[in-house]
Design a protein around this motif. Sequence first.
Motif, PDB file in Angstrom:
ATOM      1  N   ARG A  39      -1.646   3.079  -3.659  1.00  0.00           N
ATOM      2  CA  ARG A  39      -2.952   2.467  -3.411  1.00  0.00           C
ATOM      3  C   ARG A  39      -4.029   3.343  -4.028  1.00  0.00           C
ATOM      4  O   ARG A  39      -3.753   4.433  -4.490  1.00  0.00           O
ATOM      5  CB  ARG A  39      -3.200   2.202  -1.914  1.00  0.00           C
ATOM      6  N   GLY A  40      -5.265   2.793  -4.011  1.00  0.00           N
ATOM      7  CA  GLY A  40      -6.346   3.451  -4.728  1.00  0.00           C
ATOM      8  C   GLY A  40      -6.424   2.795  -6.105  1.00  0.00           C
ATOM      9  O   GLY A  40      -5.395   2.651  -6.779  1.00  0.00           O
ATOM     10  N   ALA A  41      -7.643   2.392  -6.500  1.00  0.00           N
ATOM     11  CA  ALA A  41      -7.789   1.535  -7.685  1.00  0.00           C
ATOM     12  C   ALA A  41      -7.094   2.079  -8.948  1.00  0.00           C
ATOM     13  O   ALA A  41      -6.265   1.373  -9.545  1.00  0.00           O
ATOM     14  CB  ALA A  41      -9.269   1.263  -7.925  1.00  0.00           C
ATOM     15  N   PRO A  42      -7.369   3.311  -9.376  1.00  0.00           N
ATOM     16  CA  PRO A  42      -6.721   3.761 -10.618  1.00  0.00           C
ATOM     17  C   PRO A  42      -5.201   3.882 -10.471  1.00  0.00           C
ATOM     18  O   PRO A  42      -4.452   3.520 -11.400  1.00  0.00           O
ATOM     19  CB  PRO A  42      -7.364   5.124 -10.886  1.00  0.00           C
ATOM     20  N   ALA A  80      -4.840   8.744  -5.271  1.00  0.00           N
ATOM     21  CA  ALA A  80      -5.339   7.397  -5.574  1.00  0.00           C
ATOM     22  C   ALA A  80      -5.552   7.223  -7.081  1.00  0.00           C
ATOM     23  O   ALA A  80      -6.039   6.177  -7.529  1.00  0.00           O
ATOM     24  CB  ALA A  80      -6.652   7.146  -4.833  1.00  0.00           C
ATOM     25  N   LEU A 100       0.799  -1.235   0.000  1.00  0.00           N
ATOM     26  CA  LEU A 100       0.000   0.000   0.000  1.00  0.00           C
ATOM     27  C   LEU A 100       0.832   1.285   0.000  1.00  0.00           C
ATOM     28  O   LEU A 100       0.380   2.330   0.462  1.00  0.00           O
ATOM     29  CB  LEU A 100      -0.987   0.020   1.194  1.00  0.00           C
ATOM     30  N   ILE A 156      -3.201   2.145  -8.645  1.00  0.00           N
ATOM     31  CA  ILE A 156      -2.617   0.794  -8.687  1.00  0.00           C
ATOM     32  C   ILE A 156      -2.478   0.352 -10.149  1.00  0.00           C
ATOM     33  O   ILE A 156      -1.463  -0.201 -10.564  1.00  0.00           O
ATOM     34  CB  ILE A 156      -3.513  -0.212  -7.926  1.00  0.00           C
ATOM     35  N   PHE A 197     -12.453  -4.511   2.089  1.00  0.00           N
ATOM     36  CA  PHE A 197     -13.506  -3.885   1.287  1.00  0.00           C
ATOM     37  C   PHE A 197     -14.863  -4.460   1.666  1.00  0.00           C
ATOM     38  O   PHE A 197     -14.942  -5.544   2.251  1.00  0.00           O
ATOM     39  CB  PHE A 197     -13.256  -4.142  -0.215  1.00  0.00           C
ATOM     40  N   ASN A 211     -15.979  -1.173  -2.368  1.00  0.00           N
ATOM     41  CA  ASN A 211     -15.121  -0.034  -1.984  1.00  0.00           C
ATOM     42  C   ASN A 211     -14.637  -0.294  -0.564  1.00  0.00           C
ATOM     43  O   ASN A 211     -15.006  -1.284   0.074  1.00  0.00           O
ATOM     44  CB  ASN A 211     -15.883   1.289  -2.094  1.00  0.00           C
ATOM     45  N   LYS A 212     -13.828   0.616  -0.062  1.00  0.00           N
ATOM     46  CA  LYS A 212     -13.207   0.453   1.252  1.00  0.00           C
ATOM     47  C   LYS A 212     -14.213   0.048   2.326  1.00  0.00           C
ATOM     48  O   LYS A 212     -15.338   0.549   2.360  1.00  0.00           O
ATOM     49  CB  LYS A 212     -12.518   1.779   1.617  1.00  0.00           C
ATOM     50  N   ARG A 238      -2.877  -7.418  -5.425  1.00  0.00           N
ATOM     51  CA  ARG A 238      -4.106  -7.041  -4.699  1.00  0.00           C
ATOM     52  C   ARG A 238      -5.314  -7.511  -5.515  1.00  0.00           C
ATOM     53  O   ARG A 238      -5.399  -7.221  -6.714  1.00  0.00           O
ATOM     54  CB  ARG A 238      -4.172  -5.522  -4.465  1.00  0.00           C
ATOM     55  N   ALA A 247     -10.219   8.547  -2.063  1.00  0.00           N
ATOM     56  CA  ALA A 247     -10.449   8.381  -3.498  1.00  0.00           C
ATOM     57  C   ALA A 247     -10.065   9.711  -4.136  1.00  0.00           C
ATOM     58  O   ALA A 247     -10.833  10.338  -4.848  1.00  0.00           O
ATOM     59  CB  ALA A 247     -11.902   8.008  -3.768  1.00  0.00           C
ATOM     60  N   THR A 258     -11.405  10.659  -7.740  1.00  0.00           N
ATOM     61  CA  THR A 258     -12.775  10.400  -8.209  1.00  0.00           C
ATOM     62  C   THR A 258     -13.730  11.091  -7.227  1.00  0.00           C
ATOM     63  O   THR A 258     -14.249  12.151  -7.517  1.00  0.00           O
ATOM     64  CB  THR A 258     -13.029   8.884  -8.305  1.00  0.00           C
ATOM     65  N   ALA A 305     -14.603   3.720  -5.776  1.00  0.00           N
ATOM     66  CA  ALA A 305     -14.947   2.310  -6.003  1.00  0.00           C
ATOM     67  C   ALA A 305     -13.715   1.534  -6.436  1.00  0.00           C
ATOM     68  O   ALA A 305     -12.802   2.088  -7.052  1.00  0.00           O
ATOM     69  CB  ALA A 305     -16.019   2.192  -7.071  1.00  0.00           C
TER      70      ALA A 305
HETATM   71  O1  MRU Z   1      -7.042  -0.174   0.261  1.00  0.00           O
HETATM   72  P1  MRU Z   1      -7.041   1.057  -0.577  1.00  0.00           P
HETATM   73  O2  MRU Z   1      -6.523   2.251   0.152  1.00  0.00           O
HETATM   74  O3  MRU Z   1      -6.356   0.849  -1.911  1.00  0.00           O
HETATM   75  O4  MRU Z   1      -8.580   1.317  -0.884  1.00  0.00           O
HETATM   76  C1  MRU Z   1      -8.918   2.378  -1.743  1.00  0.00           C
HETATM   77  C2  MRU Z   1     -10.376   2.597  -1.908  1.00  0.00           C
HETATM   78  O5  MRU Z   1     -11.208   1.878  -1.387  1.00  0.00           O
HETATM   79  C3  MRU Z   1     -10.761   3.713  -2.834  1.00  0.00           C
HETATM   80  O6  MRU Z   1     -11.988   4.272  -2.461  1.00  0.00           O
HETATM   81  C4  MRU Z   1     -10.884   3.170  -4.273  1.00  0.00           C
HETATM   82  O7  MRU Z   1      -9.759   2.434  -4.622  1.00  0.00           O
HETATM   83  C5  MRU Z   1     -11.068   4.273  -5.246  1.00  0.00           C
HETATM   84  S1  MRU Z   1      -9.638   5.306  -5.432  1.00  0.00           S
HETATM   85  C6  MRU Z   1     -10.056   6.476  -6.573  1.00  0.00           C
END
Ligand code: MRU
Length: 353
Positions: free
Chosen positions: A47-50, A162, A44, A52, A313, A246-247, A90, A158, A168, A235
């Motif tokens: 981190r954060g979906a995009p 991230a 981490l 990553i 999540f 999501n988290k 992940r 988010a 987002t 998300a």
């Molecule tokens: O465990 P994380 O910190 O990677 O979790 C991140 C989230 O849950 C964010 O809300 C999600 O990845 C969207 S980031 C734009």
Amino acid sequence: MTIPLSVIWKDEQLTILDQRLLPQAVQYETLETLEQVHDAIFQLKVRGAPAIGIAAAYGLALAARRHKTVDIESFRKDVKKDADYLIASRPTAVNLAWAVARLINRIEQAGTVAQAKTQLIEEAQLIRDEDEAACRNIGEHALELLADKERVLTICNAGSIATAKYGTALAPFHLGKERGQEFQVYACETRPLFQGGRLTVWELQQAGVDVTLITDSMAAHTIAAKGIEAIIVGADRITANGDTANKIGTLNLALLAQAYGIPFYVAAPVSTFDLSLETGSSIPIEERAAEEVATIGTQQIAPAGTKVFNPAFDVTPAKYITAIITERGIIRPNDEQTIEAQLYAVPSKGETV
Ligand code: MRU
């Protein structure tokens, strides 16, 4: 006032902001190998979906440069193996698999290894640039929905760090700041790893956005006491019916929004949709180490050996989501039209989808 960035590609080098160290230290680290990128995602640091997805794309392209083979077929096999290794870092955020799949598809037609190596870098760059444009558009659409709102609650981070930039769920606050539309943001601290307290608060402070920290357990009281007008979250994966991972803690907020009659918005780029899954029950939920819950920093807060359940999540059923805000426009999961039809019916603002 600045909007911080977390994944930077400059002079052919990949640098990431080590998010584990925030807010005590703002430290950037250069990643050179596949293992380093894998570990940065796993731990981490990034981190954060995009974000990553973007880091993984650059990581795959960087690692590919080191492959010595000149045979294009064995090169493609090596890249595929590297991709599988990165995807395993992940499991929940689909952007990771989505991004590396884009790189693999991109070199499908490459005639030489040299050509493929160039294409991989180009595609990673494209993914980054498209994400920044997508987040900006998400911010624009979110501002429309939040036009008459001031006090907004969020969870986790988010934000810009991230994603490529803007974020987002936090994009409307950054764009609003640029335009003089001020929000009062309430940030849930986001136990166990405090992405809200450590990251969202830091990011919004850097950008000059008004932000107030609460613990996760204060959300219900705060909605009532402070007159929260909307909740907006990010998300990690959205399935064909609109269910959203999501988290951990997001589902609690969706239920509270329902109880208090305020809108619950999910903000996410198209790269976070996984239309191959019908419902959220198929989304793999990452479970993390017990120590994250049983300790805070190095301080043990539960008896040694305590049994712990630590899902990173949760999944919010589509029925609790007022709207999903994408770069292509606003989707209403409870509309008669399917998510997919809505996703591809709304006019694109020029971004590649
Ligand atoms: O465990 P994380 O910190 O990677 O979790 C991140 C989230 O849950 C964010 O809300 C999600 O990845 C969207 S980031 C734009």
